[in-house]
Scaffold this motif. Structure first.
Motif, short mmCIF file in Angstrom:
data_model
loop_
_atom_site.label_atom_id
_atom_site.label_comp_id
_atom_site.label_asym_id
_atom_site.label_seq_id
_atom_site.Cartn_x
_atom_site.Cartn_y
_atom_site.Cartn_z
N ASP A 14 -22.29 7.88 5.31
CA ASP A 14 -21.67 8.52 6.48
C ASP A 14 -20.67 7.50 7.02
OD1 ASP A 14 -23.28 10.73 6.25
OD2 ASP A 14 -24.77 9.98 7.66
N SER A 15 -19.40 7.85 7.01
CA SER A 15 -18.35 6.90 7.34
C SER A 15 -17.38 7.49 8.35
CB SER A 15 -17.59 6.52 6.05
OG SER A 15 -16.39 5.84 6.33
N PRO A 16 -16.73 6.63 9.15
CA PRO A 16 -15.68 7.14 10.04
C PRO A 16 -14.44 7.58 9.29
CG PRO A 16 -15.78 4.75 10.16
CD PRO A 16 -16.97 5.19 9.35
N TYR A 17 -14.29 7.14 8.02
CA TYR A 17 -13.10 7.46 7.24
C TYR A 17 -13.29 8.79 6.53
CZ TYR A 17 -12.42 2.45 7.99
OH TYR A 17 -12.29 1.20 8.55
N LYS A 18 -12.66 9.82 7.05
CA LYS A 18 -12.83 11.17 6.52
C LYS A 18 -11.82 11.52 5.44
CE LYS A 18 -16.06 11.63 9.56
NZ LYS A 18 -17.48 11.53 9.17
N GLU A 19 -10.83 10.66 5.23
CA GLU A 19 -9.82 10.87 4.20
C GLU A 19 -9.42 9.51 3.65
OE1 GLU A 19 -6.65 12.81 6.23
OE2 GLU A 19 -6.26 11.13 7.56
N LYS A 20 -8.81 9.51 2.46
CA LYS A 20 -8.48 8.25 1.80
C LYS A 20 -7.41 7.47 2.56
CE LYS A 20 -7.59 10.61 -1.84
NZ LYS A 20 -7.04 10.96 -3.17
N ASP A 221 -14.44 12.23 14.30
CA ASP A 221 -14.06 13.62 14.57
C ASP A 221 -12.70 13.73 15.25
OD1 ASP A 221 -16.54 14.25 13.56
OD2 ASP A 221 -17.49 14.48 15.50
N PHE A 222 -11.83 12.78 14.98
CA PHE A 222 -10.56 12.74 15.68
C PHE A 222 -9.38 12.62 14.72
CE2 PHE A 222 -13.83 11.02 18.41
CZ PHE A 222 -13.63 11.69 19.60
N ASN A 223 -8.32 13.30 15.07
CA ASN A 223 -7.05 13.13 14.37
C ASN A 223 -6.17 12.24 15.23
OD1 ASN A 223 -5.08 13.66 12.30
ND2 ASN A 223 -4.02 14.93 13.80
N ILE A 224 -5.71 11.15 14.65
CA ILE A 224 -4.89 10.18 15.39
C ILE A 224 -3.46 10.24 14.89
CG2 ILE A 224 -4.52 7.72 15.86
CD1 ILE A 224 -7.99 8.78 14.96
N ASN A 225 -2.53 10.51 15.78
CA ASN A 225 -1.11 10.56 15.44
C ASN A 225 -0.44 9.28 15.93
OD1 ASN A 225 -1.21 13.19 14.31
ND2 ASN A 225 -1.17 14.06 16.37
N TRP A 226 0.38 8.68 15.08
CA TRP A 226 0.99 7.39 15.42
C TRP A 226 2.35 7.22 14.74
CZ3 TRP A 226 1.53 4.17 11.13
CH2 TRP A 226 0.76 4.53 10.00
N GLN A 227 3.09 6.27 15.25
CA GLN A 227 4.45 6.05 14.74
C GLN A 227 4.83 4.58 14.92
OE1 GLN A 227 7.60 7.98 17.00
NE2 GLN A 227 8.72 8.43 15.10
N MET A 228 5.54 4.05 13.92
CA MET A 228 6.07 2.70 14.04
C MET A 228 7.32 2.76 14.91
SD MET A 228 4.13 0.56 12.30
CE MET A 228 5.24 -0.86 12.29
N THR A 229 7.31 2.06 16.03
CA THR A 229 8.48 2.08 16.92
C THR A 229 9.39 0.88 16.66
OG1 THR A 229 7.11 1.01 18.61
CG2 THR A 229 7.34 3.41 18.71
#
Length: 250
Positions: A14-20, A221-229
């Protein structure tokens, strides 16, 4: 001598990483990552791990189930070399191997034997500093023995030193509100996001550059959106809950 062997799955991660995407490329880099190893089948027996609690770290041998169906390649492009140079797969830790077997050293925090109704008890190894995809099948567990497993003056080739990171991770006001709302169930979520993103999980050829793309990754259980500024600054734009909160690891 046979040309094949059968392996039994003895546990599942059981891991926090839900995708590669965004999984750290080596264990131990992201210390805030916490997970569980649930023993399964006939291996779900506390006798199998008697004495294991004496060790601070353990080796996990596992199956690269997320890439297994894609087969293997004799030559791969290690991210450590910028994705521009090919090396033999056995000279790398690529997932695309003749046998999809991986190994990781993880921190063993504690061992729990949890009652589970009619099914009896469930043996759970609470681990941290992991780099494993959720659902990873485990085929073996071995104690990490420092005097034998640490080789002084060993040469690491193109990966002699741990990659450095000078990326500053900042959070938007909306992202900080989500973190605050969920701190009770996920007290290390902010640290986990910071440690994962400070490694810049984008494709290797984009290192030390900016782009306009907004990236997404899934942790717990979270989707995190981010961007290099900037080259040295990464902005977490939003943290959105995507499924009901059925598992939390404190």
């Amino acid at each position: 001598m046979t040309d094949s062997v059968n392996l039994n799955i003895i546990g599942t991660i059981d891991s926090p990483y839900k995708e590669k995407f965004a999984i750290p490329r080596q264990p131990g880099i992201v210390t805030a990552a916490q997970g569980q190893l649930r023993l399964t089948g006939s291996a779900n027996n506390a006798e199998l791990v008697r004495g294991l609690e004496q060790f601070s770290h353990i080796w996990l041998l596992f199956i690269f189930h997320g890439t297994q169906a894609q087969g293997w390649k004799p030559l791969v492009r290690p991210p450590r070399l910028g994705g521009n140079k090919k090396l033999g797969v056995l000279a790398t830790r690529s997932t695309f191997r003749p046998n999809p077997i991986g190994m990781s050293v993880v921190k063993l925090d504690r061992i729990e034997q949890r009652l589970s109704g009619q099914q009896g008890s469930q043996v759970i190894l609470h681990i941290s500093e992991l780099d494993l995809l959720d659902g990873t099948p485990i085929v073996d567990i071995k104690p990490y023995v420092p005097y034998a497993d640490i080789v002084e003056n060993a040469h690491g080739g193109y990966a002699q030193e741990q990659p450095s990171s000078n990326i500053d991770v900042v959070f938007s006001n909306a992202a900080r509100l989500t973190l605050a709302d969920n701190i009770g169930h996920y007290p290390r979520l902010q640290s986990l996001i910071e440690q994962v993103l400070s490694q810049d999980p984008r494709p290797a050829y984009k290192k030390n550059s900016t782009d306009d793309r907004i990236y997404g990754m899934t942790l717990y259980d979270f989707n995190i959106n981010w961007q290099m500024t900037t080259i040295a600054t990464l902005n977490v734009i939003a943290i959105e809950k995507i499924i009901s909160m059925t598992k939390s690891i404190k």
